[in-house]
Design an enzyme around this catalytic site. Structure first.
Site, PDB file in Angstrom:
ATOM      1  N   GLU A 218      -0.082  10.004 -12.344  1.00 39.53           N
ATOM      2  CA  GLU A 218      -1.078   9.833 -11.293  1.00 39.53           C
ATOM      3  C   GLU A 218      -2.372  10.526 -11.741  1.00 39.53           C
ATOM      4  O   GLU A 218      -2.364  11.327 -12.683  1.00 39.53           O
ATOM      5  CB  GLU A 218      -0.576  10.461  -9.990  1.00 39.53           C
ATOM      6  CG  GLU A 218       0.648   9.786  -9.401  1.00 39.53           C
ATOM      7  CD  GLU A 218       0.371   8.388  -8.892  1.00 39.53           C
ATOM      8  OE1 GLU A 218      -0.794   8.090  -8.542  1.00 39.53           O
ATOM      9  OE2 GLU A 218       1.315   7.578  -8.867  1.00 39.53           O
TER      10      GLU A 218
ATOM     11  N   LEU B  70      14.624  -2.798 -10.098  1.00 41.97           N
ATOM     12  CA  LEU B  70      16.047  -2.615 -10.408  1.00 41.97           C
ATOM     13  C   LEU B  70      16.907  -2.786  -9.150  1.00 41.97           C
ATOM     14  O   LEU B  70      16.510  -2.346  -8.066  1.00 41.97           O
ATOM     15  CB  LEU B  70      16.292  -1.231 -11.004  1.00 41.97           C
ATOM     16  CG  LEU B  70      15.661  -0.931 -12.365  1.00 41.97           C
ATOM     17  CD1 LEU B  70      16.012   0.482 -12.811  1.00 41.97           C
ATOM     18  CD2 LEU B  70      16.138  -1.930 -13.411  1.00 41.97           C
TER      19      LEU B  70
ATOM     20  N   VAL C 119      13.064   2.197  -4.418  1.00 43.45           N
ATOM     21  CA  VAL C 119      13.831   3.011  -5.368  1.00 43.45           C
ATOM     22  C   VAL C 119      14.078   2.173  -6.620  1.00 43.45           C
ATOM     23  O   VAL C 119      14.782   1.162  -6.565  1.00 43.45           O
ATOM     24  CB  VAL C 119      15.192   3.453  -4.782  1.00 43.45           C
ATOM     25  CG1 VAL C 119      15.957   4.308  -5.800  1.00 43.45           C
ATOM     26  CG2 VAL C 119      15.001   4.221  -3.484  1.00 43.45           C
TER      27      VAL C 119
ATOM     28  N   THR D  72       0.850  -1.184   0.000  1.00 44.15           N
ATOM     29  CA  THR D  72       0.000   0.000   0.000  1.00 44.15           C
ATOM     30  C   THR D  72       0.891   1.241   0.000  1.00 44.15           C
ATOM     31  O   THR D  72       2.110   1.140   0.058  1.00 44.15           O
ATOM     32  CB  THR D  72      -0.895   0.052   1.251  1.00 44.15           C
ATOM     33  OG1 THR D  72      -0.102   0.456   2.391  1.00 44.15           O
ATOM     34  CG2 THR D  72      -1.523  -1.304   1.542  1.00 44.15           C
TER      35      THR D  72
ATOM     36  N   ASP E   5       7.898  12.508  -5.359  1.00 41.96           N
ATOM     37  CA  ASP E   5       8.233  11.083  -5.396  1.00 41.96           C
ATOM     38  C   ASP E   5       9.740  10.891  -5.562  1.00 41.96           C
ATOM     39  O   ASP E   5      10.351  10.031  -4.911  1.00 41.96           O
ATOM     40  CB  ASP E   5       7.481  10.404  -6.550  1.00 41.96           C
ATOM     41  CG  ASP E   5       7.727   8.910  -6.597  1.00 41.96           C
ATOM     42  OD1 ASP E   5       7.358   8.217  -5.623  1.00 41.96           O
ATOM     43  OD2 ASP E   5       8.317   8.434  -7.592  1.00 41.96           O
TER      44      ASP E   5
ATOM     45  N   LYS F 278      12.735   9.204  -2.894  1.00 44.78           N
ATOM     46  CA  LYS F 278      13.747   8.215  -3.275  1.00 44.78           C
ATOM     47  C   LYS F 278      15.151   8.730  -2.982  1.00 44.78           C
ATOM     48  O   LYS F 278      16.031   7.965  -2.560  1.00 44.78           O
ATOM     49  CB  LYS F 278      13.583   7.866  -4.753  1.00 44.78           C
ATOM     50  CG  LYS F 278      12.267   7.157  -5.046  1.00 44.78           C
ATOM     51  CD  LYS F 278      12.001   7.002  -6.534  1.00 44.78           C
ATOM     52  CE  LYS F 278      10.643   6.355  -6.781  1.00 44.78           C
ATOM     53  NZ  LYS F 278      10.326   6.267  -8.219  1.00 44.78           N
TER      54      LYS F 278
END
Length: 455
Positions: A298, A243, A239, A185, A309, A313
């Protein structure tokens, strides 16, 4: 050890090596009779400790006090016990069955049997939490749930109970020697449970960035709980989705003694697509609309264009390198014009469409910026930077030469360049899809497997 004396070769084995070789030969040949006088002077194979703790629910590959006298063969049952694989059982509680959580659940169903056969990891989905009829709800079953059983239960009012995430973790802990809670979530309320879970000795795996980038005291408390209980926190997917960015930083670089100097990257798939697409002569608002139509943005594109965002990260990466930074310490070059940051759409309008229409007034400004970069044989890229030498981090729209690795990104690639003491003059570069349900779910799954194998 081998020695040569009196014209002939002799070979001596320490006791532990003797026992290990005997076990190997029993498995390979099926009988130890021909080798017992030399390889088992004590007459027994002592019980060996598995590299995985028996407390973690393992079957130890060992034979306890089995006689190996000359002329006698090991019984079939004893040989069979030697061939048992080490097995680690882990019960997981899945919180959130949306895009990523639902995909993760399907991946579990598709691969559980193979995981047990090939890796000796018995994964049991012991509990699932979601929202049913607008209320938090959970379903628990120590024998394990699959997607079909879960979907049937969601439709059955007699099944499940009100969600209690601490109780859910306790249930998982009782269902297997190892337990993990999987937060799929973006909810702050679920993030608030990490400390409780870790203090209980329950592992946590998640793509949720709230704890990794949120309040520093909470972050450090979670780390302290891990040290105290041995519980692990898998956050590779916070992050770069699937990857190997966090793992590369933690294991390949920091753990081996390398010293990062600067880490910079394109951490947003949405903004990567936008600036891979945007060229002179194109309206910036139209590129945003194109990204929206392809499902990259979004519902409110400002959530992407604000850079928040990417900021989260960057904080996660900076903390991994030892910088005690908060979100407020990382300046962000927002792509949302100041006039639109607190703007609200007209009543009844779709926020994305209304915002894109408002952005048209700012197309000329971005046109000048992209043209100026192109005239210098440069490209525009939206990047996060952690400068370890300056001990600061930032998020900005920057120009890069067309020969730079960042200029070669395609579609919605994420790319991270690690500039370190060892990686000079060229950085270590990790590049690939940094968003999407399948790769994100697979990244969470990989964290679960890594933790289970370490138990």
């Amino acid at each position: 050890s081998f020695s040569r004396g009196g014209g002939r070769s002799t070979c001596s084995f320490p006791m532990m090596q003797t026992q290990a070789l005997a076990a190997f030969l029993v498995l390979a040949i099926g009988s130890a009779s021909a080798f017992a006088p030399v390889l088992a002077p004590s007459g027994v194979l002592s019980k060996a400790k598995s590299p995985i703790s028996p407390a973690a629910g393992t079957n130890v590959l060992a034979a306890a006090r089995l006689p190996l006298r000359a002329g006698r063969s090991m019984s079939a049952s004893a040989a069979s016990s030697l061939q048992m694989k080490d097995t680690t059982k882990i019960a997981v509680g899945l919180v959130g069955t949306g895009v990523v959580g639902g995909e993760l659940f399907k991946q579990f169903d598709a691969t559980k049997a193979k995981l047990l056969k090939d890796d000796g990891v018995e994964l049991v989905v012991a509990a699932v939490a979601t929202v049913r009829d607008g209320k938090p709800w959970m379903l628990c079953d120590a024998k394990g749930l699959d997607v079909k059983a879960y979907e049937a239960a969601v439709k059955d009012d007699s099944k499940g109970e009100d969600s209690d995430l601490k109780k859910m973790a306790e249930f998982c802990k009782g269902a297997a020697p190892n337990a993990a809670m999987l937060d799929c979530t973006a909810a702050e309320a679920v993030s608030d449970m990490y400390l409780t879970w870790l203090e209980m000795g329950v592992h946590v795996c998640t793509p949720n960035k709230k704890v990794g980038s949120g309040d520093l005291k909470r972050y450090k408390a979670c780390k302290a709980a891990m040290e105290k209980t041995g519980a692990q926190w898998g956050y590779e997917t916070t992050v770069g989705a699937g990857l190997p960015i966090i793992g590369t930083l933690k294991t390949d670089l920091l753990a081996t003694g390398d010293v990062p100097k600067k880490i910079e990257g394109i951490f947003s798939g949405t903004l990567s697509y936008i600036f891979n697409t945007y060229k002179p002569g194109m309206a910036f608002s139209e590129v945003i609309e194109d990204a929206k139509n392809k499902g990259f943005t979004e519902p409110d594109p400002r959530d992407d264009l604000s850079g928040t965002d990417v900021q989260r990260k960057v904080v996660i990466v900076a903390r991994e390198c030892g910088l005690d930074v908060e979100m407020k310490d990382v300046p962000v070059d927002s792509l949302v014009p100041a006039a639109l940051r607190d703007w609200t759409p007209p009543e009844g309008a779709k926020v994305a469409d209304a915002f894109i229409n408002e952005m048209k007034a700012f197309d000329a400004e971005k046109e000048k910026q992209i043209k100026a970069a192109m005239d210098k044989d440069m490209c525009l890229r939206y990047v996060g930077v952690v400068d370890l030498e300056a001990k600061k981090a930032s998020v900005t729209l920057a120009e890069y030469p067309n020969t730079h690795p960042f200029a070669g990104t395609q579609w919605a690639d994420n790319i991270v360049a690690f500039n370190t003491e060892r990686y000079v003059p060229q950085p270590l570069v990790v590049q690939g899809p940094g968003a999407g349900a399948a790769v994100t779910a697979a990244g969470v799954y990989a964290d679960v497997i890594r933790i289970a194998k370490s138990c």
